[in-house]
Design a protein around this motif. Structure first.
Motif, PDB file in Angstrom:
ATOM      1  N   ARG A 251      46.706  54.744  15.372  1.00  0.00           N
ATOM      2  CA  ARG A 251      45.293  54.394  15.249  1.00  0.00           C
ATOM      3  C   ARG A 251      45.069  52.902  15.088  1.00  0.00           C
ATOM      4  O   ARG A 251      43.927  52.442  15.059  1.00  0.00           O
ATOM      5  CB  ARG A 251      44.706  55.057  14.015  1.00  0.00           C
ATOM      6  N   GLY A 252      46.161  52.178  14.887  1.00  0.00           N
ATOM      7  CA  GLY A 252      46.024  50.751  14.621  1.00  0.00           C
ATOM      8  C   GLY A 252      45.354  50.502  13.286  1.00  0.00           C
ATOM      9  O   GLY A 252      44.616  49.537  13.132  1.00  0.00           O
ATOM     10  N   TYR A 257      41.766  49.368   9.290  1.00  0.00           N
ATOM     11  CA  TYR A 257      40.694  49.010  10.206  1.00  0.00           C
ATOM     12  C   TYR A 257      39.439  49.797   9.884  1.00  0.00           C
ATOM     13  O   TYR A 257      39.476  50.989   9.682  1.00  0.00           O
ATOM     14  CB  TYR A 257      41.097  49.314  11.666  1.00  0.00           C
TER      15      TYR A 257
ATOM     16  N   TYR B  70      41.960  52.907  21.820  1.00  0.00           N
ATOM     17  CA  TYR B  70      41.598  53.330  20.471  1.00  0.00           C
ATOM     18  C   TYR B  70      40.603  54.479  20.569  1.00  0.00           C
ATOM     19  O   TYR B  70      39.749  54.497  21.443  1.00  0.00           O
ATOM     20  CB  TYR B  70      40.930  52.193  19.695  1.00  0.00           C
ATOM     21  N   PHE B  77      38.091  53.684  23.609  1.00  0.00           N
ATOM     22  CA  PHE B  77      37.883  52.283  23.925  1.00  0.00           C
ATOM     23  C   PHE B  77      39.203  51.662  24.350  1.00  0.00           C
ATOM     24  O   PHE B  77      40.192  51.719  23.633  1.00  0.00           O
ATOM     25  CB  PHE B  77      37.326  51.572  22.686  1.00  0.00           C
ATOM     26  N   GLY B 100      37.524  39.638  20.209  1.00  0.00           N
ATOM     27  CA  GLY B 100      37.433  41.024  20.658  1.00  0.00           C
ATOM     28  C   GLY B 100      38.105  41.265  22.002  1.00  0.00           C
ATOM     29  O   GLY B 100      38.006  42.340  22.570  1.00  0.00           O
ATOM     30  N   ALA B 101      38.817  40.259  22.524  1.00  0.00           N
ATOM     31  CA  ALA B 101      39.427  40.404  23.841  1.00  0.00           C
ATOM     32  C   ALA B 101      40.685  41.268  23.811  1.00  0.00           C
ATOM     33  O   ALA B 101      41.132  41.756  24.845  1.00  0.00           O
ATOM     34  CB  ALA B 101      39.759  39.036  24.411  1.00  0.00           C
ATOM     35  N   GLY B 102      41.252  41.454  22.624  1.00  0.00           N
ATOM     36  CA  GLY B 102      42.463  42.273  22.530  1.00  0.00           C
ATOM     37  C   GLY B 102      43.707  41.486  22.163  1.00  0.00           C
ATOM     38  O   GLY B 102      44.817  41.994  22.303  1.00  0.00           O
ATOM     39  N   LYS B 103      43.529  40.280  21.665  1.00  0.00           N
ATOM     40  CA  LYS B 103      44.682  39.443  21.331  1.00  0.00           C
ATOM     41  C   LYS B 103      45.460  40.004  20.143  1.00  0.00           C
ATOM     42  O   LYS B 103      46.678  40.165  20.210  1.00  0.00           O
ATOM     43  CB  LYS B 103      44.216  38.014  21.006  1.00  0.00           C
ATOM     44  N   THR B 104      44.732  40.287  19.073  1.00  0.00           N
ATOM     45  CA  THR B 104      45.404  40.796  17.874  1.00  0.00           C
ATOM     46  C   THR B 104      46.089  42.127  18.165  1.00  0.00           C
ATOM     47  O   THR B 104      47.232  42.349  17.752  1.00  0.00           O
ATOM     48  CB  THR B 104      44.394  40.942  16.723  1.00  0.00           C
ATOM     49  N   THR B 105      45.411  42.973  18.899  1.00  0.00           N
ATOM     50  CA  THR B 105      46.007  44.262  19.246  1.00  0.00           C
ATOM     51  C   THR B 105      47.319  44.059  20.005  1.00  0.00           C
ATOM     52  O   THR B 105      48.320  44.718  19.718  1.00  0.00           O
ATOM     53  CB  THR B 105      45.018  45.085  20.095  1.00  0.00           C
TER      54      THR B 105
HETATM   55  N1  LIG Z   1      42.208  49.973  14.894  1.00  0.00           N
HETATM   56  C1  LIG Z   1      41.185  49.876  15.745  1.00  0.00           C
HETATM   57  N2  LIG Z   1      40.409  50.942  16.017  1.00  0.00           N
HETATM   58  C2  LIG Z   1      39.397  50.848  16.906  1.00  0.00           C
HETATM   59  N3  LIG Z   1      39.052  49.725  17.557  1.00  0.00           N
HETATM   60  C3  LIG Z   1      39.765  48.614  17.332  1.00  0.00           C
HETATM   61  C4  LIG Z   1      40.878  48.632  16.409  1.00  0.00           C
HETATM   62  N4  LIG Z   1      41.406  47.380  16.380  1.00  0.00           N
HETATM   63  C5  LIG Z   1      40.669  46.629  17.236  1.00  0.00           C
HETATM   64  N5  LIG Z   1      39.694  47.355  17.797  1.00  0.00           N
HETATM   65  C6  LIG Z   1      38.727  46.882  18.818  1.00  0.00           C
HETATM   66  O1  LIG Z   1      39.478  46.425  19.909  1.00  0.00           O
HETATM   67  C7  LIG Z   1      38.931  45.219  20.444  1.00  0.00           C
HETATM   68  C8  LIG Z   1      39.984  44.139  20.446  1.00  0.00           C
HETATM   69  O2  LIG Z   1      40.243  43.740  19.126  1.00  0.00           O
HETATM   70  P1  LIG Z   1      41.290  42.614  18.757  1.00  0.00           P
HETATM   71  O3  LIG Z   1      42.589  42.962  19.362  1.00  0.00           O
HETATM   72  O4  LIG Z   1      41.251  42.448  17.288  1.00  0.00           O
HETATM   73  O5  LIG Z   1      40.658  41.341  19.496  1.00  0.00           O
HETATM   74  P2  LIG Z   1      40.895  39.793  19.266  1.00  0.00           P
HETATM   75  O6  LIG Z   1      42.052  39.610  18.364  1.00  0.00           O
HETATM   76  O7  LIG Z   1      41.127  39.256  20.636  1.00  0.00           O
HETATM   77  O8  LIG Z   1      39.647  39.256  18.675  1.00  0.00           O
HETATM   78  C9  LIG Z   1      37.727  44.900  19.597  1.00  0.00           C
HETATM   79  O9  LIG Z   1      36.596  45.338  20.294  1.00  0.00           O
HETATM   80  C10 LIG Z   1      37.931  45.691  18.339  1.00  0.00           C
HETATM   81  O10 LIG Z   1      36.692  46.085  17.815  1.00  0.00           O
END
Ligand SMILES: Nc1ncnc2c1ncn2[C@@H]1O[C@H](COP(=O)(O)OP(=O)(O)O)[C@@H](O)[C@H]1O
Ligand SMILES: [Mg+2]
Lengths: 257, 366
Positions: A251-252, A257, B70, B77, B100-105
């Motif tokens: 779920r991350g 989150y 997610y 999403f 929100g681009a997906g970098k952290t993910t």
């Molecule tokens: N655990 C999660 N569950 C659902 N949505 C998530 C989760 N983590 C991130 N998101 C969504 O995924 C998208 C990318 O997030 P993130 O990777 O944090 O972007 P960035 O680091 O580029 O700002 C965002 O729209 C965020 O809301």
């Protein structure tokens, strides 16, 4: 692994001792509670009652109960705190793998709690002038009790990983636990006599009561079952914890989150 | 020692996996990187055994079609879609994209903290999702200022995290002191992290991420929330760390950070990589071919005539030329013998590149 244990002991100790006022006030509160308990038990028993097994049992019983409660909540509460402060993900980056790290942490915090408990009991003995007898044989059912207790702690930790906010659940759980631990199911007859071996920690608390309050000798067969009970719950706890870890990663939501 | 011994790099570069598409432009860029990046010195070799790197540039990180979905049903999403990256030792890759681009993910998928829905991660040949041992190669500073235990001092944090990363305790302690000295934190080593400035905390967090001598360093928004001075410090550290031969993947939504630090940039938007190239090439590609020339002394009317014929405009001593580069030499010839002061080409900065890319890309619906 030894290094990890050492490091966890050190970290737990430093975090505990860094702000001495917190430590002192904490210890004072525990002593006050214990002393109150001790004094009121003495009062209820009446002046003619000689210090004996009963009073020991009250104090030791309370000490054990508080130990088990804190052991049970330990992993879940720390998981939640670290998720909030942000160190949790760094912990999950350990090549040891999370279960081993949290196991080492469990040992470390148990050691710290035991030290505090011993300090408190010694202070209490000084205050009241009485002695508490602690026969070493008690360590055996205590070990099986803690094994089961940590099993439940991992279950609670798993719940914290998956559901995040577990404060309320922990409260309810604590209440159930009080009921479970206080109910003398070992005196029951019929089906319950057997079913109690399936419930967490119950066989061990029954044995402790046998030894402390009833003056019975340790029944090795019952102890074997109690130990098995502890091991099964411990294994179950670890298993569910691993599942929860995988789910949170899916779920991350490790960091909440 | 727990680290390093199992992974001797082959003396020859690993053969590049069959290039499939645009994400594998790396080999060429890598070859010219040494000239392009002023911070990398071939001669630099750490002497204290910190990194046993050869300059073979073996692949430290390889991701294949990483995707993350997610949620389910209506909440479904796609946060990251088919991200493939390759990173070699000594290289800094900036992962650039808006919030929100997906970098952290992506970073968390690489670190084994978020399970990819699809795709594969390989760090120094191991998969962090299959083998926890692979985490020995990874150091990470995650977003925000909370990578450390606030009640512990920098020294205590370093030792603790060292052991947590399987470094023997004594070694962790010694390395911790070395890192503190190197990062200029000796004086603060006994102060609880809580009482340090944000910039110092970030430096300690980076030191902690290096305590086990990882081959890959992941930095999520390393300069976010820092003041100018602290972010300069952090940038300088990142350069040093890459020089030691580690691969660095950093995410940022700040273009200047990417431009200053990276050898390569991957631009991510709505979970997809829309450009990935060496920073230099990307800037060059997007730079216009307009030249500005300045001469010392006046041009004769004849010269002005020729120059104008070639397509340039003259304003006093300034000449502006936009046209094919070959003609530029004719132009220079026509100026002879008037002394030249400067010849300059218009240079894009990443801001322009980024805006152009982000605006030009049509929305790709899944
Ligand atoms: N655990 C999660 N569950 C659902 N949505 C998530 C989760 N983590 C991130 N998101 C969504 O995924 C998208 C990318 O997030 P993130 O990777 O944090 O972007 P960035 O680091 O580029 O700002 C965002 O729209 C965020 O809301
Ligand atoms: Mg982010």
């Amino acid at each position: 692994m030894i290094d990890l244990l050492h490091a966890e002991l050190k970290r737990t100790w430093i975090q505990f001792i860094r702000y001495p006022t917190e430590v002192i006030s904490g210890i004072v509160i525990i002593i006050a509670v214990f002393y109150g308990l001790f004094a009121s038990a003495q009062y209820i028993a009446g002046p003619g009652f000689a210090f004996g097994d009963r009073l020991d049992a009250v104090v030791i019983g309370y000490a054990l109960w508080s130990l088990i409660i804190s052991v049970n909540n330990d992993i879940a509460i720390n998981l939640q705190i670290e998720a909030e402060t942000g160190t949790l993900e760094q912990v999950f980056l350990s090549p040891f793998g999370a279960p081993r790290v949290f196991l080492a942490r469990a040992f470390a915090s148990l050691a710290l709690r035991l030290v505090i408990l011993v300090v408190v009991v010694l202070l209490l003995m000084g205050l009241s002038g009485s002695r508490l007898a602690f026969p070493p044989i008690l360590l055996l059912p205590l070990a099986s009790l803690l094994l089961g207790g940590y099993g439940l702690a991992f279950l609670m930790g798993a719940a914290a990983l998956v559901f995040k906010r577990v404060q309320q659940v922990l409260g309810i759980f604590q209440f159930l636990l009080l009921f479970l631990l206080a109910a003398p199911l070992e005196e029951s007859t019929g089906l319950m006599q057997y079913l109690r071996f399936l419930l967490p920690m119950l066989p061990s608390t029954g044995l402790l009561r046998d030894l402390m309050a009833r003056g019975l000798r340790l029944d090795w067969l019952t102890y074997g079952l109690a130990l098995l009970n502890g091991m099964v719950y411990f294994a179950l706890g670890l298993l569910v914890f691993r599942w929860a870890e995988a789910t949170a990663k899916q779920r991350g939501s490790l960091s909440g989150y | 020692m727990a680290l390093g011994s199992t992974h001797q790099h082959p003396a020859t570069p690993l053969p590049l996996l069959p290039s499939s598409g645009k994400n594998f432009k790396i080999s060429k860029d890598f070859i010219c990187r040494w000239e392009l990046n002023p911070f990398v010195q071939l001669a630099h070799r750490p002497t204290d055994g910190w990194a046993e790197n050869s300059l073979s540039g073996s692949i430290m990180l390889d991701t294949r079609d990483l995707s993350k979905v997610y949620g389910r049903g209506k909440q479904r999403f796609e946060a990251v879609q088919q991200v493939s990256l390759t990173l070699r030792q000594g290289e800094v890759l900036a992962f650039l994209g808006p919030n929100g681009a997906g970098k952290t993910t992506t970073i968390k998928m690489i670190a084994g903290l978020v399970r990819p829905t699809q795709g594969q991660v390989t760090v120094a040949g191991e998969d962090p999702h299959r083998q926890p041992r692979a985490l020995r190669h990874i150091g990470a500073v995650l977003e925000g200022n909370r990578n450390l235990y606030w009640r512990l001092t920098p020294e205590e944090n370093l030792e603790y995290f060292g052991v947590l990363r399987q470094v023997p305790r004594k070694v962790a302690h010694r390395r911790g002191l070395e890192l503190l000295a190197r990062f200029g934190l000796e004086e603060k080593r006994q102060t609880p992290v809580q009482k340090l400035s944000r910039g110092m905390q970030q430096k300690v967090a980076i030191a902690v991420a290096l305590i086990h001598n990882p081959k890959l360093l992941l930095l999520d928004e390393p300069t976010l929330g820092l003041d100018v001075e602290a972010s300069e410090m952090v940038k300088a550290l990142v350069r040093q760390i890459a020089q030691e031969g580690r691969a660095v993947l950093l995410t940022t939504h700040q273009l200047d950070v990417a431009e200053e630090l990276s050898d390569r940039v991957a631009i991510i938007r709505r979970g997809r990589i829309i450009a990935e190239q060496s920073t230099e090439a990307l800037l060059r590609e997007f730079s216009s071919s307009t030249y500005h020339l300045e001469v010392e002394g006046d041009l004769s009317p004849q010269q002005i005539h020729t120059v104008t014929q070639l397509g340039a405009t003259v304003q006093g001593r300034q000449i502006t030329y936009a046209g094919p580069p070959e003609t530029l030499y004719k132009l220079l010839g026509a100026l002879s013998p008037v002394p030249l002061v400067s010849v300059q080409r218009d240079r894009a900065d990443l801001t322009q590149v980024f805006l152009k890319l982000v605006n030009d890309q049509p929305d790709v619906s899944p």
